[in-house]
Each structure stands twice: as C-alpha cells, then as structure tokens.
Design an enzyme around this catalytic site. Structure first.
Site, PDB file in Angstrom:
ATOM      1  N   LEU A 111      51.765  36.896  47.657  1.00 50.51           N
ATOM      2  CA  LEU A 111      51.323  35.787  48.511  1.00 50.51           C
ATOM      3  C   LEU A 111      50.612  34.707  47.709  1.00 50.51           C
ATOM      4  CD1 LEU A 111      49.754  37.816  51.453  1.00 50.51           C
ATOM      5  CD2 LEU A 111      51.877  36.530  51.529  1.00 50.51           C
ATOM      6  N   GLY A 112      49.955  35.124  46.676  1.00 50.77           N
ATOM      7  CA  GLY A 112      49.217  34.151  45.884  1.00 50.77           C
ATOM      8  C   GLY A 112      48.332  34.837  44.877  1.00 50.77           C
ATOM      9  N   ASP A 131      30.575  31.578  47.868  1.00 44.78           N
ATOM     10  CA  ASP A 131      31.813  30.926  47.435  1.00 44.78           C
ATOM     11  C   ASP A 131      32.602  30.402  48.635  1.00 44.78           C
ATOM     12  OD1 ASP A 131      33.496  29.934  45.534  1.00 44.78           O
ATOM     13  OD2 ASP A 131      34.563  31.805  45.160  1.00 44.78           O
ATOM     14  N   GLY A 174      42.538  38.539  41.133  1.00 41.88           N
ATOM     15  CA  GLY A 174      43.808  39.215  40.966  1.00 41.88           C
ATOM     16  C   GLY A 174      44.809  38.739  41.995  1.00 41.88           C
ATOM     17  N   VAL A 197      47.505  38.641  45.102  1.00 41.80           N
ATOM     18  CA  VAL A 197      47.473  39.122  46.473  1.00 41.80           C
ATOM     19  C   VAL A 197      48.905  39.305  46.962  1.00 41.80           C
ATOM     20  CG1 VAL A 197      46.675  38.672  48.819  1.00 41.80           C
ATOM     21  CG2 VAL A 197      45.356  37.846  46.884  1.00 41.80           C
ATOM     22  N   GLY A 216      44.482  35.231  43.690  1.00 39.23           N
ATOM     23  CA  GLY A 216      43.081  34.987  43.988  1.00 39.23           C
ATOM     24  C   GLY A 216      42.263  35.022  42.721  1.00 39.23           C
ATOM     25  N   GLY A 217      40.991  34.799  42.858  1.00 39.17           N
ATOM     26  CA  GLY A 217      40.116  34.748  41.708  1.00 39.17           C
ATOM     27  C   GLY A 217      40.083  36.045  40.934  1.00 39.17           C
ATOM     28  N   LYS A 239      45.049  42.967  47.830  1.00 33.84           N
ATOM     29  CA  LYS A 239      44.645  42.334  46.580  1.00 33.84           C
ATOM     30  C   LYS A 239      44.488  43.402  45.507  1.00 33.84           C
ATOM     31  CE  LYS A 239      41.784  38.733  45.943  1.00 33.84           C
ATOM     32  NZ  LYS A 239      40.568  37.919  45.783  1.00 33.84           N
TER      33      LYS A 239
END
Ligand SMILES: *[C@@H]1O[C@H](CO)[C@@H](O)[C@H](O)[C@H]1NC(C)=O
Ligand SMILES: *[C@@H]1O[C@H](CO)[C@@H](O)[C@H](O)[C@H]1NC(C)=O
Ligand SMILES: *[C@@H]1O[C@H](CO)[C@@H](O)[C@H](O)[C@H]1NC(C)=O
Ligand SMILES: *[C@@H]1O[C@H](CO)[C@@H](O)[C@H](O)[C@H]1NC(C)=O
Ligand SMILES: *[C@@H]1O[C@H](CO)[C@@H](O)[C@H](O)[C@H]1NC(C)=O
Ligand SMILES: *[C@@H]1O[C@H](CO)[C@@H](O)[C@H](O)[C@H]1NC(C)=O
Ligand SMILES: *[C@@H]1O[C@H](CO)[C@@H](O)[C@H](O)[C@H]1NC(C)=O
Ligand SMILES: *[C@@H]1O[C@H](CO)[C@@H](O)[C@H](O)[C@H]1NC(C)=O
Ligand SMILES: *[C@@H]1O[C@H](CO)[C@@H](O)[C@H](O)[C@H]1NC(C)=O
Ligand SMILES: *[C@@H]1O[C@H](CO)[C@@H](O)[C@H](O)[C@H]1NC(C)=O
Ligand SMILES: *[C@@H]1O[C@H](CO)[C@@H](O)[C@H](O)[C@H]1NC(C)=O
Ligand SMILES: CC(=O)N[C@H]1CO[C@H](CO)[C@@H](O)[C@@H]1O
Length: 668
Positions: free
Chosen positions: A415-416, A508, A421, A423, A418-419, A437
């Site tokens: 899916l994408g 964050d 690792g 996902v 993330g900071g 994730k």
C-alpha cells in the site's frame, strides 16, 4: 474462562487454573505449628485474608487428585497461585497431613509416607512454624519469639505464577536460575514444557522449552520495560524493576495500588501473561502477554512450517517450474537466523546455484549460502532469529509455495511506505481487510531480535494528504466533509490527551498520518513517535528531537520540551492545510507566523520589515509568538474556539491568509 483479549485464537488457554468453589472450613489462622497441622478440609488464611492455603483438586477432573495449593481468598473465581506437591498428588485428602517434621514442612500421604518436603538439610534447633503471609509468601521460619530467621519460602520455590514483591532471580553464586514453569495441562499442575527464567548476561527474560531450548526472549531491560515488550509501558499498574549485584540478578515488581489483585503467570500454552482482576466483571483482565505468535513457540505445531503460519499447510510445488501460472516455489529470506542443526553441504560455487540445488530437490526445505552452500532436508525445528550483534547468525532462505509468499507481503499488495517500514494490504481469516506494517529491522534496537509486524484496520480511502493536496481529489471533499474530518481529528487528539486512561502525546500529527475509512471518518495513525506521559504530567523534555519539520512547535525544536500543546500546534497546521488545500512547507508556516506577527493589535508588538526579512531569510525557527491579533478585536477571545461555527473559522483563516499573502507581496 473467557479471555476476549487473548490473541491466540486456536488455543484453549488457561491463565490461571480455575476450580469450582467448594467451602473449606478454615482453621482461622495463618500459621502451621507443630501442634496445629491442616489436614483434610482445613485451610489456613493469611491475616489480611488475601490468600488461603489448603487442599484442592484442579480443573473439572473427576479423578480425585489432591494437591496442597494457595489461592486468592478475596475473589470468587478460584485461582491457584502456588502448588506444593505439583508432581505427587494424593488421592484422599482426609487422612493426609501437611506438618512440620524434622525441621521441614512435609506432606504425608494416607499411609503417612512423606510425599513432599521442603528438603532442608540443616536442622534448626528452635521450634518452627509455617506462616502464610498476606503477600502470598508461605514461609517456614524459626518460631521462637522475635526471631526472624527464615528457613524456606514459597517465593523462592514458585510454580507457574509470580506474585508482586517476589523475586525471579539468578543466583550469581550457585549459578542457579529460579523458574516459573507452566502446568502440564489444566488438570495437572506437574511441570509442563515451558520455563521462564532471568538471563543475566542480557538482563532479560527468556523462556526455554524442554528445559533447554530458548524460544523467546524479552529483549534487554531498558530500566522501565523489556525492549521487545512495548505493551508493558502502557500501564500504570505495575512497577517492574531489575536488580543486579555480586550475589544475584533478579526482576521483581510491585503494584502502585496495593488493593489491585494481580499476577503474572506462565500459561500452559507457553505464554507469559500479566493479569489483573476485575471485580466488576469477575474476570481476569489481560494486560500483556508474550510471545504473541504461536509460531514463536518452539515446535508448537509440530515441525516448524513457517509458511503455514501454523494453521494451514500448502504443499510445495517442488521443482514444478514448468507450471504456467507462476506457482513455482519461492524462497523467503530470513536474515540473522541461528541456522538450524544438521545442514547438508552441497558442492556448488555460488548462491544462485545453491538456490537451484534446493529448489530442485523435493525434500529440501531451506538453504543458506555463506562460504559454502548448505541445504536442509525435511522439517526445520526451532528457527530462531538473533540480535544483530550476534555474529553466529546467517541468512536462511526458507522454501515456500509461491501462493504463500504472495500472501505474506508481495509487492502487489503493497500500500505504501511508512516511516518505519512498508505497509501491505492483507486479509484476516474472518475476511476483514487489514493493513500490515512490517517494521524495518534498522529502525531501532527494540525490534532487532525478530521481525515485528503491526496490524491496522484497513482504510480504503488512504490518508488525508491524498485528498486535500490533489486538485482533482480535493473536489470530492466538500466543506461538510472537511469539517467532519477536523472534528474527528480534534476528538481523537482530545481522547489521547485527556480521555484515554493514559496521557498520550502523538508527536507526529500530519495529514499523511490521518487515515480515512470508507465513510471518510478520520483515524489518527502512526504512533511511532508517541510518548506516554504521567497521569498529571502535561509536559516532558526529551534529548532527541524527532518529528516532521513544519509540524513541530518552536518550543519543541529549540528546547526539546514537548507537551500536549505540541500536538495542538501540529493540529493547527493540519487544520490550516485542510482549509487551504496548501501543503505546509516550512516556508508556509514561517510566512503564516510572520503574517500573524505583523497583524498584532499592539503596534509595538508588530515586527519591523527588517526583522521580517531576517526571519524570512534565516534558517531559525525561533519566531516570537504572536499575541493579540488586530483582526480578532471585537471577537470573544476568551472562549474556546471549539464552539466556533465553521464559517467563522473559515473567515478568520481567510483573514490570516490574506494578511500573510499581503506581507509576502510587500516583501517581494
Ligand atoms: C503413599 O506414598 C507411598 C510412596 O509414594 C506409596 O507407596 C503409597 O502407596 C502411598 N499411599 C497411598 C494410600 O496412596
Ligand atoms: C525434595 O527432594 C526430592 C528428592 O530429591 C525431590 O523429588 C523433590 O522435588 C524435592 N522437593 C522440593 C520441594 O524441592
Ligand atoms: C521481643 O520483642 C519485644 C519488643 O521488641 C520485647 O519487648 C521482648 O522482650 C522480646 N522478646 C524476646 C523473647 O526477645
Ligand atoms: C528434551 O530434552 C531432553 C534432555 O535435555 C532430550 O533428551 C529430549 O530429546 C528433548 N526433547 C525434544 C523433543 O527435543
Ligand atoms: C519502582 O520500584 C523501584 C524499586 O522498588 C523504586 O525504587 C521506585 O521508586 C518505584 N517507582 C515508583 C514510581 O514507585
Ligand atoms: C557474579 O559473580 C562473579 C564472580 O563470582 C563476578 O565476577 C561478577 O561480576 C558477578 N556478576 C555481577 C552482575 O555482579
Ligand atoms: C552479598 O552477599 C554477602 C554475603 O551474604 C553480603 O554480605 C552482601 O551484603 C551481599 N551483597 C548485596 C549487594 O546484597
Ligand atoms: C506439478 O504440477 C502438476 C500440475 O499441477 C501436479 O499434478 C504435480 O503433482 C506437481 N508435481 C509435484 C512434484 O508436486
Ligand atoms: C553461478 O555459477 C554458475 C555456474 O558456474 C554461473 O553460470 C552463474 O552465472 C553464476 N551466478 C552468479 C550470480 O554468479
Ligand atoms: C535431495 O538432497 C538430499 C541430500 O543431499 C539427497 O539425499 C536426496 O537424494 C536429494 N533428493 C533428490 C530428489 O535429489
Ligand atoms: C471512500 O471509500 C469508499 C469505499 O471504498 C468509497 O465508496 C468512497 O467513494 C470513498 N470516498 C471518496 C471520497 O473517495
Ligand atoms: C490469505 C490471503 O489473504 N490470501 C490472499 C493473498 O493474496 C492473493 C493474491 O493477491 C489472494 O489470491 C489470496 O487469497
């Protein structure tokens, strides 16, 4: 028992062992002395009525196996915390007796044969007594007046549970470990295969299987929690501590509120569980448990079949690479593994040949290529991942059916990023869609030892930034939706700051961390930087500033002070972004702040243009805080803005935007 929170779906898990309540006549005392032994139905009770000791029968067993045990006196669910003769039950409690004999506490069976004893060799001269203390420690001591000489205590001889104030110790003199050992099953308190002990060299907990094979490690103690048990920090019930000196190294814990009834057990399934009793529901409430994944448990499902996740087995295609549909077996890379025993060496020159050697041999289940090619034939038992500092590890390539490899993290499901690792999208057996994730191994020492995976609710509508910064997508967001999203975020932050049991500062907050479900409800995600602060604490200081530039408040960047106001700052930036559809670059915030500084009501508070120039040019984020703003005059400044109608926020922002643009114009 009903353990809704127990994450192990397929296990009949017994936290403590529970029995039906039958009434025991109590001796009404907490002490066994030479002339007052409990036998048969009689029990002794600690003086504050916390614990009771006597004969019990485990489980629902119709077998008449009786054990001397200790349970909580105050709770309605019979919960055994200690067992004396765990391996030697008696079949008729009436004629059995626990008494002090020859300097020991001894359990005699029907034939008056000793079947359990404290086994002390040195005999004490004075009269002895055995006292059940209110902390659950059953002690054998010198009974002469004022003597505190302790000869034996159940805290040093625990069974499957570990009570507050007891030590779980490694004796540095005798090199002996104390163990918390599971029951064999819910009807048999004899030692089962799982034992928890302290590992002094790493100041951690370790669970061993079959008294030898380590299968789980808590990660090193960091002063507050075990590094790999982050959930431990999420409670203010326990105070764990670790003590290490020349004599011993031990863990112990206390309760902040001594009226809470709680415990720590090694479950029959090999899981350690921290529990607290909920009187309102009459249930044990699971606070945390480890290990989480059954496959972390040695040989839990028989031979370790990683691909099957212990639940299903898919047959390997076995060199069937002629298959058109790409169902060829593949390899799962497992770095930093303790390589399994009994490898076979294959004489090939490079790793791709080694891979083919394994791929083309139906019996091969894994390979590794270091300075030579090793393959493994048949079942792999006890795969273990090591900490990265360990030099004895290697990368193991585990053979999997292609179908499994595609479902455990393929690119098509990504899916994408993330900071911490990538996902992936996944599906639970129940059919619910989730986001998974995979934490990258480099992102922190606390997750080095094994791969950590986080499961999230799957948010079909991606994150907020996807909508608001895209001209086309932002058309799908009308004002009402935007306002609902703002409200939702505010509610979420309020919950974190105030309404949840813990005070959490997210640290964050940004549009890409606001996920949207199918109804476009916002969910705050990514708590990678979140901090829990104390109950009444609203502010903390950290040494290392982390966060997303542009969302970080000045006092945080400069002084490392973060408070719930930090999230408020980030929230405002998100709010402005939602309304304006403009991505907050650092310049955006800077301009906004400068804009605000220049429209302050009191002329002397306003910046001069030379300062404005400096602020625009400079790298510093140290901007003065705007005070009373000119265009707010006439509005009610004292009340909270939460009661404002959307129009008024809009209006205000419109003003702010115009003014700041204006200043920009003037400067350029
Ligand atoms: C008492 O224990 C001894 C030794 O284990 C055993 O031989 C004997 O049969 C037991 N007595 C009864 C009545 O079970
Ligand atoms: C006492 O010693 C016997 C025989 O060595 C042993 O089987 C038993 O487990 C010991 N009991 C305790 C409480 O350590
Ligand atoms: C026990 O301690 C009490 C108070 O400390 C003292 O009065 C008493 O004499 C002591 N008794 C003996 C036998 O030492
Ligand atoms: C358990 O340990 C014992 C002794 O240490 C050993 O003989 C036995 O083979 C082990 N069992 C398994 C299944 O590994
Ligand atoms: C936690 O326990 C340790 C050791 O007993 C003690 O020094 C410390 O003050 C306790 N912390 C709190 C917050 O009570
Ligand atoms: C344990 O004892 C040894 C000597 O017996 C000593 O060298 C070592 O420092 C001790 N460990 C700790 C943690 O004090
Ligand atoms: C270690 O044991 C010795 C002998 O029992 C004792 O004198 C010493 O105080 C102990 N050290 C600590 C730190 O408890
Ligand atoms: C190879 O694939 C074919 C077709 O799916 C299957 O019938 C056969 O059993 C497979 N061979 C092996 C060794 O698995
Ligand atoms: C491995 O060795 C084979 C045979 O010597 C060679 O054809 C192949 O190119 C080598 N592969 C790599 C990655 O070096
Ligand atoms: C697979 O490898 C093992 C060990 O090298 C060997 O004994 C076996 O014969 C091989 N099987 C096949 C089908 O090549
Ligand atoms: C949000 O997701 C749902 C379900 O996937 C979809 O029907 C809806 O159109 C999405 N909303 C927007 C604004 O894209
Ligand atoms: C268990 C599971 O969710 N399997 C799915 C993984 O993804 C493949 C293809 O994307 C599906 O076919 C599986 O059903």
């Amino acid at each position: 028992m009903d353990y809704k929170k127990n994450p192990w779906p397929m296990m009949l898990s017994f936290l403590f062992i529970c029995l039906s309540l039958n009434n025991h006549p109590s001796l009404g005392v907490d002490t066994i002395s030479a002339d007052l032994p409990p036998s048969g139905d009689q029990t002794i009770i600690s003086n504050g009525w916390n614990f009771e000791l006597g004969f019990f029968t485990p489980g629902s067993s119709s077998r008449s196996n009786y054990y001397i045990g200790m349970w909580y006196k105050k709770i309605s669910r019979r919960t055994i915390v200690w067992v004396a003769n765990r391996e030697t039950p008696v079949s008729d409690r009436i004629s059995c007796v626990l008494r002090i004999s020859d300097g020991n506490l001894v359990l005699f069976n029907e034939s008056q044969i000793p079947i359990w004893s404290t086994n002390l060799s040195s005999t004490s001269s004075g009269p002895l007594e055995a006292v059940l203390q209110d902390d659950g420690n059953f002690v054998l001591r010198d009974g002469s007046a004022n003597s505190s000489k302790l000869l034996w205590q159940s805290f040093d001889n625990p069974t499957h549970s570990w009570l507050p104030s007891a030590k779980l110790a490694y004796n540095n003199k005798t090199k002996q470990n104390m163990h918390i050992i599971s029951w064999k099953n819910s009807e048999d308190p004899a030692p089962g295969p799982f034992a928890l002990e302290v590992q002094q060299s790493t100041s951690s907990f370790i669970i061993r299987w079959n008294k030898s094979v380590p299968y789980w490690n808590s990660g090193p103690w960091d002063g507050k929690i075990f590094s790999w048990v982050p959930k431990m920090s999420a409670n203010f019930i326990y105070n764990f501590s670790y003590v290490s000196n020349e004599n011993e190294s031990y863990f112990t814990y206390s309760l902040y509120d001594p009226s809470i009834i709680s415990g720590f057990v090694m479950d029959i399934s090999g899981q350690i569980q921290q529990l607290s009793w909920m009187e309102s529901t009459k249930q044990w409430n699971l606070l945390w448990s480890q290990p989480k994944i059954q496959c972390e448990v040695y040989a839990f499902c028989g031979p370790f079949d990683f691909s099957a996740g212990c639940a299903r087995k898919t047959s390997l295609q076995c060199g069937n690479d002629s298959l058109a549909n790409g169902k060829r077996d593949k390899f799962w890379e497992m770095p930093n593994m303790k390589l399994p025993d009994h490898p076979q060496t294959v004489a090939v020159g490079n790793s791709s040949e080694c891979e083919s050697a394994c791929l083309n041999n139906c019996s091969c289940t894994a390979y590794a290529y270091g300075d030579h090619c090793s393959i493994w034939i048949g079942d792999l038992l006890n795969l273990q991942q090591l900490t990265s500092s360990n030099t004895y590890g290697g990368t193991l390539y585990l053979k999997l059916a292609a179908s499994e490899l595609s479902s455990n993290f393929s690119d098509e499901n990504k899916l994408g990023q993330g900071g911490y690792g990538p996902v992936y999208k996944g599906k639970l057996p129940s059919g619910q869609e989730i986001a998974v994730k995979r934490l990258s191994r480099v992102s922190g020492y606390c997750i080095e030892g094994s791969e950590k995976i986080l499961l999230y609710e799957y948010m079909p509508n991606k994150s907020l930034d996807f909508f608001i910064f895209d001209q086309k997508q932002s058309m799908n967001l009308d004002w009402e939706m935007r306002f609902n999203i703002i409200l939702g975020i505010a509610r979420g932050i309020l919950y974190l700051h105030q309404d949840s049991r813990l005070r959490i500062i997210h640290r964050d907050l940004k549009t890409s961390n606001i996920l949207l479900d199918h109804k476009m409800n916002p969910k705050i995600s990514d708590f990678g930087l979140a901090r829990i602060v104390g109950d009444r604490q609203t502010e903390a200081i950290i040494s290392k500033v982390a966060g997303t530039y542009g969302y970080m408040s000045p006092e945080y960047v400069i002084d490392g002070i973060f408070s719930i106001k930090f999230d408020v700052f980030s929230f405002s930036v998100v709010l402005l972004e939602i309304i304006s559809g403009k991505r907050n670059t650092n310049q955006f915030v800077k301009c906004l702040n400068i804009g605000l500084l220049c429209v302050q009501a009191n002329p002397s508070d306003r910046s001069t243009l030379s300062i404005v120039m400096k602020m625009l040019d400079g790298e510093t984020v140290n901007l003065p805080t705007p005070k009373r703003l000119a265009f707010f005059i006439g509005r009610d400044q004292s009340s909270s803005t939460s009661s404002n109608k959307p129009e008024s926020i809009n209006e205000q922002f419109h003003n702010i935007k115009n003014k700041s643009q204006c200043i920009q114009c003037q400067i350029s």
